[in-house]
Write a protein that holds these residues in place. Structure first.
Motif, PDB file in Angstrom:
ATOM      1  N   LEU A 180      -6.951   1.421   9.587  1.00 34.70           N
ATOM      2  CA  LEU A 180      -7.344   0.634   8.420  1.00 34.70           C
ATOM      3  C   LEU A 180      -6.328  -0.441   8.063  1.00 34.70           C
ATOM      4  O   LEU A 180      -6.693  -1.603   7.834  1.00 34.70           O
ATOM      5  CB  LEU A 180      -7.567   1.540   7.211  1.00 34.70           C
ATOM      6  CG  LEU A 180      -8.797   2.435   7.217  1.00 34.70           C
ATOM      7  CD1 LEU A 180      -8.978   3.076   5.844  1.00 34.70           C
ATOM      8  CD2 LEU A 180     -10.043   1.666   7.599  1.00 34.70           C
ATOM      9  N   ASN A 181      -5.068  -0.070   7.971  1.00 38.67           N
ATOM     10  CA  ASN A 181      -4.063  -1.054   7.560  1.00 38.67           C
ATOM     11  C   ASN A 181      -4.025  -2.286   8.461  1.00 38.67           C
ATOM     12  O   ASN A 181      -4.041  -3.415   7.967  1.00 38.67           O
ATOM     13  CB  ASN A 181      -2.672  -0.410   7.490  1.00 38.67           C
ATOM     14  CG  ASN A 181      -2.392   0.255   6.165  1.00 38.67           C
ATOM     15  OD1 ASN A 181      -3.269   0.344   5.309  1.00 38.67           O
ATOM     16  ND2 ASN A 181      -1.178   0.740   5.996  1.00 38.67           N
ATOM     17  N   VAL A 199      -7.356  -4.426   7.872  1.00 36.76           N
ATOM     18  CA  VAL A 199      -7.375  -5.125   6.582  1.00 36.76           C
ATOM     19  C   VAL A 199      -6.249  -6.148   6.517  1.00 36.76           C
ATOM     20  O   VAL A 199      -6.436  -7.265   6.011  1.00 36.76           O
ATOM     21  CB  VAL A 199      -7.276  -4.119   5.423  1.00 36.76           C
ATOM     22  CG1 VAL A 199      -7.111  -4.844   4.090  1.00 36.76           C
ATOM     23  CG2 VAL A 199      -8.525  -3.237   5.384  1.00 36.76           C
ATOM     24  N   GLY A 200      -5.091  -5.806   7.035  1.00 33.79           N
ATOM     25  CA  GLY A 200      -3.967  -6.741   7.028  1.00 33.79           C
ATOM     26  C   GLY A 200      -4.285  -8.038   7.747  1.00 33.79           C
ATOM     27  O   GLY A 200      -3.903  -9.124   7.299  1.00 33.79           O
ATOM     28  N   TRP A 212      -4.074  -2.722  -2.197  1.00 33.24           N
ATOM     29  CA  TRP A 212      -3.299  -3.774  -1.529  1.00 33.24           C
ATOM     30  C   TRP A 212      -4.116  -5.058  -1.472  1.00 33.24           C
ATOM     31  O   TRP A 212      -3.649  -6.131  -1.883  1.00 33.24           O
ATOM     32  CB  TRP A 212      -2.961  -3.267  -0.131  1.00 33.24           C
ATOM     33  CG  TRP A 212      -2.269  -4.181   0.819  1.00 33.24           C
ATOM     34  CD1 TRP A 212      -1.350  -5.150   0.540  1.00 33.24           C
ATOM     35  CD2 TRP A 212      -2.414  -4.161   2.244  1.00 33.24           C
ATOM     36  NE1 TRP A 212      -0.916  -5.740   1.705  1.00 33.24           N
ATOM     37  CE2 TRP A 212      -1.543  -5.145   2.764  1.00 33.24           C
ATOM     38  CE3 TRP A 212      -3.177  -3.403   3.122  1.00 33.24           C
ATOM     39  CZ2 TRP A 212      -1.432  -5.404   4.135  1.00 33.24           C
ATOM     40  CZ3 TRP A 212      -3.060  -3.638   4.487  1.00 33.24           C
ATOM     41  CH2 TRP A 212      -2.203  -4.634   4.986  1.00 33.24           C
ATOM     42  N   THR A 221      -5.165   5.964   8.650  1.00 32.42           N
ATOM     43  CA  THR A 221      -5.084   4.789   7.777  1.00 32.42           C
ATOM     44  C   THR A 221      -4.034   3.809   8.279  1.00 32.42           C
ATOM     45  O   THR A 221      -4.278   2.597   8.349  1.00 32.42           O
ATOM     46  CB  THR A 221      -4.771   5.213   6.332  1.00 32.42           C
ATOM     47  OG1 THR A 221      -5.799   6.098   5.876  1.00 32.42           O
ATOM     48  CG2 THR A 221      -4.699   4.014   5.411  1.00 32.42           C
ATOM     49  N   ASP A 222      -2.878   4.323   8.648  1.00 34.03           N
ATOM     50  CA  ASP A 222      -1.802   3.446   9.095  1.00 34.03           C
ATOM     51  C   ASP A 222      -2.113   2.766  10.424  1.00 34.03           C
ATOM     52  O   ASP A 222      -1.715   1.618  10.646  1.00 34.03           O
ATOM     53  CB  ASP A 222      -0.500   4.238   9.227  1.00 34.03           C
ATOM     54  CG  ASP A 222       0.095   4.615   7.885  1.00 34.03           C
ATOM     55  OD1 ASP A 222      -0.413   4.145   6.846  1.00 34.03           O
ATOM     56  OD2 ASP A 222       1.067   5.397   7.863  1.00 34.03           O
ATOM     57  N   PRO A 261       0.812  -1.215   0.000  1.00 37.38           N
ATOM     58  CA  PRO A 261       0.000   0.000   0.000  1.00 37.38           C
ATOM     59  C   PRO A 261       0.845   1.264   0.000  1.00 37.38           C
ATOM     60  O   PRO A 261       0.471   2.276  -0.615  1.00 37.38           O
ATOM     61  CB  PRO A 261      -0.833  -0.117   1.280  1.00 37.38           C
ATOM     62  CG  PRO A 261      -0.075  -1.070   2.152  1.00 37.38           C
ATOM     63  CD  PRO A 261       0.594  -2.020   1.216  1.00 37.38           C
ATOM     64  N   SER A 271      -4.928   3.085  -1.257  1.00 35.61           N
ATOM     65  CA  SER A 271      -3.812   2.133  -1.232  1.00 35.61           C
ATOM     66  C   SER A 271      -4.160   0.874  -0.444  1.00 35.61           C
ATOM     67  O   SER A 271      -3.683  -0.223  -0.766  1.00 35.61           O
ATOM     68  CB  SER A 271      -2.559   2.791  -0.645  1.00 35.61           C
ATOM     69  OG  SER A 271      -2.683   3.009   0.752  1.00 35.61           O
ATOM     70  N   VAL A 272      -5.016   1.012   0.570  1.00 34.50           N
ATOM     71  CA  VAL A 272      -5.417  -0.149   1.363  1.00 34.50           C
ATOM     72  C   VAL A 272      -6.263  -1.107   0.523  1.00 34.50           C
ATOM     73  O   VAL A 272      -6.080  -2.327   0.546  1.00 34.50           O
ATOM     74  CB  VAL A 272      -6.195   0.304   2.618  1.00 34.50           C
ATOM     75  CG1 VAL A 272      -6.638  -0.901   3.443  1.00 34.50           C
ATOM     76  CG2 VAL A 272      -5.351   1.246   3.456  1.00 34.50           C
TER      77      VAL A 272
END
Length: 232
Positions: free
Chosen positions: A107-108, A111-112, A192, A103-104, A19, A188-189
């Motif tokens: 969200l990341n 989703v990760g 990814w 986001t970092d 991402p 980007s998420v």
């Protein structure tokens, strides 16, 4: 001037899924800057040792080297003021900084956790032991266990996208009438996930789904043309 971006790749050299690297690629295209990418894998630490750290993206412009997607975005905005702005002014930069952190940190990781086993399955063999060890330490469970209940956790994940839906009620993009860096951060998420997994994060009636479609088509369909799974 030659411009080179070190870009995370899977076992297939053309599967580029980071991402953070996607944020940088979209920022470069937004600025109208030509660049070439160098495929990089987690075990290739020596290849970017010159940057003074061990993560991508790393952007090399002549004798200048910048790492970290946010630092690269700031560098591009400052260095190329006569190209389209990534932020739309100081206020937009402040907002993008907030969204970058959200986001970092929110969200990341969410989703990760959903995608971690799919990522593992697409990695080069030489990267798998490192990835499993670091991600199981990060999340506190085996990869297989992390994704075992992901269908049940989808409503909770989709609820996290509420701020994005609220912002999109004001216009087609988070940045307004056209995409800006704030869009690239959040998109980007989803890119990814699309590059690495067939698991559907969004429902077709979700405004975030329609926005993601617009982002996939932005800049001549750059993101849509990347190797990945059909979006659903």
């Amino acid at each position: 001037m030659r411009r080179v971006l070190y870009d995370l790749a899977g076992a297939e050299e053309d599967r580029r899924f980071s991402p953070y690297c996607w944020r940088t690629k979209l920022a470069l295209v937004h600025k109208g800057l030509d660049f070439e990418t160098v495929p990089w894998r987690f075990s290739d630490k020596e290849a970017i040792a010159f940057s003074g750290q061990g993560l991508v993206p790393v952007l090399v412009e002549g004798d200048r080297t910048v790492s970290d997607s946010w630092a690269i975005a700031l560098e591009l905005e400052e260095r190329y003021p006569n190209t389209p702005s990534l932020f739309g002014g100081p206020e937009g930069r402040v907002m993008a900084h907030f969204v970058n952190a959200w986001t970092d940190r929110v969200l990341n990781p969410a989703v990760g956790r959903m995608m971690v086993l799919d990522i593992y399955g697409h990695l080069h063999e030489k990267d798998r032991a490192y990835f499993r060890a670091t991600r199981e330490a990060r999340y506190g469970a085996p990869l297989e266990q992390l994704v075992a209940d992901r269908e049940a956790r989808l409503p909770e994940l989709r609820a996290l996208f509420a701020p994005v839906r609220t912002a999109l009620a004001q216009g087609p993009f988070l940045g307004g009438a056209s995409p800006r860096y704030v869009d690239y951060i959040v998109f980007s998420v989803f890119q990814w996930a699309r590059c690495i997994s067939p698991f559907a994060l969004l429902q077709a009636e979700d405004p975030v789904f329609a926005w993601r479609e617009r982002m996939l088509d932005a800049h001549g369909g750059l993101a849509r043309k990347a190797k990945g799974y059909p979006v659903a």
